[in-house]
Scaffold this active site. Structure first.
Site, PDB file in Angstrom:
ATOM      1  N   LYS A  28     -22.045  27.063  44.862  1.00  0.00           N
ATOM      2  CA  LYS A  28     -23.139  27.622  45.673  1.00  0.00           C
ATOM      3  C   LYS A  28     -23.119  29.157  45.627  1.00  0.00           C
ATOM      4  O   LYS A  28     -24.142  29.784  45.380  1.00  0.00           O
ATOM      5  CB  LYS A  28     -23.015  27.162  47.138  1.00  0.00           C
ATOM      6  CG  LYS A  28     -23.001  25.653  47.313  1.00  0.00           C
ATOM      7  CD  LYS A  28     -22.889  25.257  48.772  1.00  0.00           C
ATOM      8  CE  LYS A  28     -21.571  25.621  49.432  1.00  0.00           C
ATOM      9  NZ  LYS A  28     -20.375  24.905  48.911  1.00  0.00           N
ATOM     10  N   ARG A 103     -25.087  23.330  57.739  1.00  0.00           N
ATOM     11  CA  ARG A 103     -24.000  22.416  57.407  1.00  0.00           C
ATOM     12  C   ARG A 103     -23.895  21.258  58.386  1.00  0.00           C
ATOM     13  O   ARG A 103     -23.036  20.396  58.224  1.00  0.00           O
ATOM     14  CB  ARG A 103     -22.685  23.176  57.489  1.00  0.00           C
ATOM     15  CG  ARG A 103     -22.156  23.623  56.160  1.00  0.00           C
ATOM     16  CD  ARG A 103     -20.981  24.475  56.536  1.00  0.00           C
ATOM     17  NE  ARG A 103     -19.908  24.411  55.627  1.00  0.00           N
ATOM     18  CZ  ARG A 103     -19.688  25.351  54.706  1.00  0.00           C
ATOM     19  NH1 ARG A 103     -20.531  26.318  54.536  1.00  0.00           N
ATOM     20  NH2 ARG A 103     -18.618  25.279  53.968  1.00  0.00           N
ATOM     21  N   ARG A 149      -9.993  29.334  41.684  1.00  0.00           N
ATOM     22  CA  ARG A 149     -10.896  30.408  42.120  1.00  0.00           C
ATOM     23  C   ARG A 149     -10.138  31.680  42.515  1.00  0.00           C
ATOM     24  O   ARG A 149      -9.126  31.630  43.192  1.00  0.00           O
ATOM     25  CB  ARG A 149     -11.727  29.955  43.321  1.00  0.00           C
ATOM     26  CG  ARG A 149     -12.558  31.101  43.894  1.00  0.00           C
ATOM     27  CD  ARG A 149     -13.630  30.682  44.815  1.00  0.00           C
ATOM     28  NE  ARG A 149     -13.141  29.882  45.918  1.00  0.00           N
ATOM     29  CZ  ARG A 149     -13.934  29.203  46.739  1.00  0.00           C
ATOM     30  NH1 ARG A 149     -15.247  29.238  46.554  1.00  0.00           N
ATOM     31  NH2 ARG A 149     -13.428  28.491  47.712  1.00  0.00           N
ATOM     32  N   ARG A 182      -8.510  32.735  48.215  1.00  0.00           N
ATOM     33  CA  ARG A 182      -8.918  32.479  49.599  1.00  0.00           C
ATOM     34  C   ARG A 182      -7.865  31.681  50.350  1.00  0.00           C
ATOM     35  O   ARG A 182      -7.297  30.739  49.801  1.00  0.00           O
ATOM     36  CB  ARG A 182     -10.264  31.736  49.610  1.00  0.00           C
ATOM     37  CG  ARG A 182     -11.410  32.690  49.882  1.00  0.00           C
ATOM     38  CD  ARG A 182     -12.743  32.073  49.685  1.00  0.00           C
ATOM     39  NE  ARG A 182     -12.961  30.840  50.438  1.00  0.00           N
ATOM     40  CZ  ARG A 182     -14.107  30.186  50.442  1.00  0.00           C
ATOM     41  NH1 ARG A 182     -15.135  30.670  49.747  1.00  0.00           N
ATOM     42  NH2 ARG A 182     -14.247  29.076  51.117  1.00  0.00           N
ATOM     43  N   ARG A 193     -11.630  20.398  54.360  1.00  0.00           N
ATOM     44  CA  ARG A 193     -13.000  20.912  54.116  1.00  0.00           C
ATOM     45  C   ARG A 193     -13.865  19.824  53.479  1.00  0.00           C
ATOM     46  O   ARG A 193     -15.037  19.656  53.819  1.00  0.00           O
ATOM     47  CB  ARG A 193     -12.951  22.148  53.213  1.00  0.00           C
ATOM     48  CG  ARG A 193     -12.481  23.389  53.946  1.00  0.00           C
ATOM     49  CD  ARG A 193     -12.024  24.487  53.006  1.00  0.00           C
ATOM     50  NE  ARG A 193     -13.069  24.967  52.137  1.00  0.00           N
ATOM     51  CZ  ARG A 193     -12.839  25.609  50.981  1.00  0.00           C
ATOM     52  NH1 ARG A 193     -11.603  25.818  50.572  1.00  0.00           N
ATOM     53  NH2 ARG A 193     -13.839  26.024  50.262  1.00  0.00           N
TER      54      ARG A 193
HETATM   55  P1  AP5 Z   1     -18.097  28.930  44.143  1.00  0.00           P
HETATM   56  O1  AP5 Z   1     -19.400  29.450  43.656  1.00  0.00           O
HETATM   57  O2  AP5 Z   1     -17.175  29.887  44.850  1.00  0.00           O
HETATM   58  O3  AP5 Z   1     -18.307  27.586  45.008  1.00  0.00           O
HETATM   59  P2  AP5 Z   1     -18.913  27.376  46.449  1.00  0.00           P
HETATM   60  O4  AP5 Z   1     -19.752  26.150  46.395  1.00  0.00           O
HETATM   61  O5  AP5 Z   1     -19.563  28.630  46.951  1.00  0.00           O
HETATM   62  O6  AP5 Z   1     -17.578  27.040  47.225  1.00  0.00           O
HETATM   63  P3  AP5 Z   1     -17.017  27.507  48.626  1.00  0.00           P
HETATM   64  O7  AP5 Z   1     -15.579  27.096  48.645  1.00  0.00           O
HETATM   65  O8  AP5 Z   1     -17.302  28.966  48.897  1.00  0.00           O
HETATM   66  O9  AP5 Z   1     -17.837  26.640  49.612  1.00  0.00           O
HETATM   67  P4  AP5 Z   1     -17.499  26.243  51.007  1.00  0.00           P
HETATM   68  O10 AP5 Z   1     -18.799  25.696  51.418  1.00  0.00           O
HETATM   69  O11 AP5 Z   1     -16.334  25.374  51.229  1.00  0.00           O
HETATM   70  O12 AP5 Z   1     -17.005  27.635  51.696  1.00  0.00           O
HETATM   71  P5  AP5 Z   1     -17.705  28.677  52.670  1.00  0.00           P
HETATM   72  O13 AP5 Z   1     -17.234  30.016  52.319  1.00  0.00           O
HETATM   73  O14 AP5 Z   1     -19.162  28.426  52.757  1.00  0.00           O
HETATM   74  O15 AP5 Z   1     -17.346  28.295  42.878  1.00  0.00           O
HETATM   75  C1  AP5 Z   1     -16.029  27.744  43.014  1.00  0.00           C
HETATM   76  C2  AP5 Z   1     -15.210  28.033  41.727  1.00  0.00           C
HETATM   77  O16 AP5 Z   1     -15.810  27.294  40.647  1.00  0.00           O
HETATM   78  C3  AP5 Z   1     -15.265  29.509  41.297  1.00  0.00           C
HETATM   79  O17 AP5 Z   1     -14.002  29.870  40.807  1.00  0.00           O
HETATM   80  C4  AP5 Z   1     -16.326  29.564  40.189  1.00  0.00           C
HETATM   81  O18 AP5 Z   1     -16.035  30.558  39.226  1.00  0.00           O
HETATM   82  C5  AP5 Z   1     -16.211  28.155  39.581  1.00  0.00           C
HETATM   83  N1  AP5 Z   1     -17.502  27.646  39.085  1.00  0.00           N
HETATM   84  C6  AP5 Z   1     -18.726  27.740  39.698  1.00  0.00           C
HETATM   85  N2  AP5 Z   1     -19.678  27.150  38.940  1.00  0.00           N
HETATM   86  C7  AP5 Z   1     -19.038  26.651  37.830  1.00  0.00           C
HETATM   87  C8  AP5 Z   1     -19.473  25.925  36.677  1.00  0.00           C
HETATM   88  N3  AP5 Z   1     -20.776  25.578  36.489  1.00  0.00           N
HETATM   89  N4  AP5 Z   1     -18.543  25.572  35.752  1.00  0.00           N
HETATM   90  C9  AP5 Z   1     -17.237  25.917  35.917  1.00  0.00           C
HETATM   91  N5  AP5 Z   1     -16.766  26.611  36.985  1.00  0.00           N
HETATM   92  C10 AP5 Z   1     -17.643  26.978  37.945  1.00  0.00           C
HETATM   93  O19 AP5 Z   1     -17.101  28.241  54.093  1.00  0.00           O
HETATM   94  C11 AP5 Z   1     -15.757  28.500  54.449  1.00  0.00           C
HETATM   95  C12 AP5 Z   1     -15.518  28.129  55.911  1.00  0.00           C
HETATM   96  O20 AP5 Z   1     -16.373  28.912  56.770  1.00  0.00           O
HETATM   97  C13 AP5 Z   1     -15.829  26.672  56.283  1.00  0.00           C
HETATM   98  O21 AP5 Z   1     -14.760  25.813  56.016  1.00  0.00           O
HETATM   99  C14 AP5 Z   1     -16.135  26.801  57.792  1.00  0.00           C
HETATM  100  O22 AP5 Z   1     -14.942  26.892  58.538  1.00  0.00           O
HETATM  101  C15 AP5 Z   1     -16.858  28.140  57.874  1.00  0.00           C
HETATM  102  N6  AP5 Z   1     -18.319  28.005  57.741  1.00  0.00           N
HETATM  103  C16 AP5 Z   1     -19.106  28.536  56.749  1.00  0.00           C
HETATM  104  N7  AP5 Z   1     -20.397  28.223  56.948  1.00  0.00           N
HETATM  105  C17 AP5 Z   1     -20.457  27.484  58.090  1.00  0.00           C
HETATM  106  C18 AP5 Z   1     -21.502  26.840  58.780  1.00  0.00           C
HETATM  107  N8  AP5 Z   1     -22.771  26.900  58.349  1.00  0.00           N
HETATM  108  N9  AP5 Z   1     -21.201  26.141  59.902  1.00  0.00           N
HETATM  109  C19 AP5 Z   1     -19.935  26.072  60.358  1.00  0.00           C
HETATM  110  N10 AP5 Z   1     -18.877  26.644  59.737  1.00  0.00           N
HETATM  111  C20 AP5 Z   1     -19.137  27.347  58.599  1.00  0.00           C
END
Ligand code: AP5
Length: 240
Positions: A28, A103, A149, A182, A193
């Site tokens: 994402k 979410r 990552r 991270r 998660r």
């Molecule tokens: P990346 O693009 O970083 O993936 P992502 O989907 O953004 O993954 P996240 O881990 O950031 O998502 P998440 O939803 O768990 O975390 P968030 O920060 O939102 O890609 C991942 C890896 O894959 C990278 O190394 C990249 O290079 C590689 N990659 C990407 N595309 C590729 C491809 N096509 N081929 C090969 N490799 C590839 O949330 C963190 C925490 O915040 C949550 O646990 C929660 O506690 C809190 N939080 C955030 N939002 C909310 C909400 N709305 N409500 C409540 N709590 C929330």
């Protein structure tokens, strides 16, 4: 440097609201940055904003930290207030890409209410429907992506030691900063998660499917292919 097509799109396309969905590690954030570069609309990553609050030890950061460290969702009211503040800023007038929000079904309902009647600007005001894109990636790929990552603490660029390594090990290609891992990418937090995603966020996928707003794309392909399909969906969505 931006090419002519990018500049033309940045000037003329009103993107409207785009939501990127998918499990942790689906890509994402990676895709949101590419969409942002293409159209010049902001990426709004609730995870990034919350991590910034934690880093600065704000009141919100102190409340959010324990949930994030356990891999659990931060309570809806805290996240919705934070998103409302961000969406009210002038850079969201042409549109925005939400990465990691909504979410929960409660967050999705809140967003529907927030967006009701909202118009987006591109040489005039236009009602542009919400586009929801879910990136599908298999469980095993997710685990490998999260384990590999690395991110730049200065510019936010995302790398992967397996799929997208930096030119020099551990250093950002753009500004030379030491890349970081991270805190929530360790094995036990990742499994929590993923559990939260299944319990709380899959119902949101069904919420948008029932409203006919959901597009699903295969995220197992190279990043460029995923981007091309996402851009096609966004531009078609805007013509509706
Ligand atoms: P990346 O693009 O970083 O993936 P992502 O989907 O953004 O993954 P996240 O881990 O950031 O998502 P998440 O939803 O768990 O975390 P968030 O920060 O939102 O890609 C991942 C890896 O894959 C990278 O190394 C990249 O290079 C590689 N990659 C990407 N595309 C590729 C491809 N096509 N081929 C090969 N490799 C590839 O949330 C963190 C925490 O915040 C949550 O646990 C929660 O506690 C809190 N939080 C955030 N939002 C909310 C909400 N709305 N409500 C409540 N709590 C929330």
């Amino acid at each position: 440097m931006a090419d002519a097509a990018t500049i033309a799109n940045t000037m003329t396309v009103a993107v409207g609201p785009v939501i990127l969905m998918g499990p942790p590690g689906a890509g994402k954030g990676t895709q949101a940055k590419r969409i942002m570069a293409r159209y010049g609309v902001p990426q709004i990553s609730t995870g990034d904003i919350l991590r910034e609050h934690v880093r600065k030890v704000t009141e919100l950061g102190c409340k959010a930290r324990s949930y994030m460290d356990r891999g659990q969702l931060v309570p809806d009211d805290l996240v919705c207030d934070m998103v409302a503040e961000r969406l009210s800023r002038p850079d969201c007038k042409r549109g925005f890409v939400l990465d990691g929000f909504p979410r929960t079904v409660a967050q999705a309902e809140w967003l529907d209410q927030y967006l009701e009647g909202k118009l987006f600007e591109n040489n005039g005001l236009k009602r542009i429907p919400l586009v929801v894109i879910k990136i599908n990636v298999s469980y095993n790929s997710l685990l490998r992506r999260l384990a590999g990552r690395r991110s730049c603490p200065t510019c936010g660029r995302i790398y992967n030691v397996y799929f997208q390594p930096p030119r020099v090990a551990d250093l950002c290609d753009v500004d030379g900063s030491l890349l970081t891992t991270r805190r929530d990418d360790c094995e036990e937090v990742v499994s929590e998660r993923l559990k939260e995603y299944e319990q709380e966020t899959l119902p949101v996928v069904e919420y948008y499917r029932a409203k006919g707003q959901l597009h699903e794309i295969d995220g197992e392909r190279p990043m460029e292919a995923v981007t091309a399909e996402a851009l096609g969906i966004i531009e078609n969505g805007n013509r509706l």
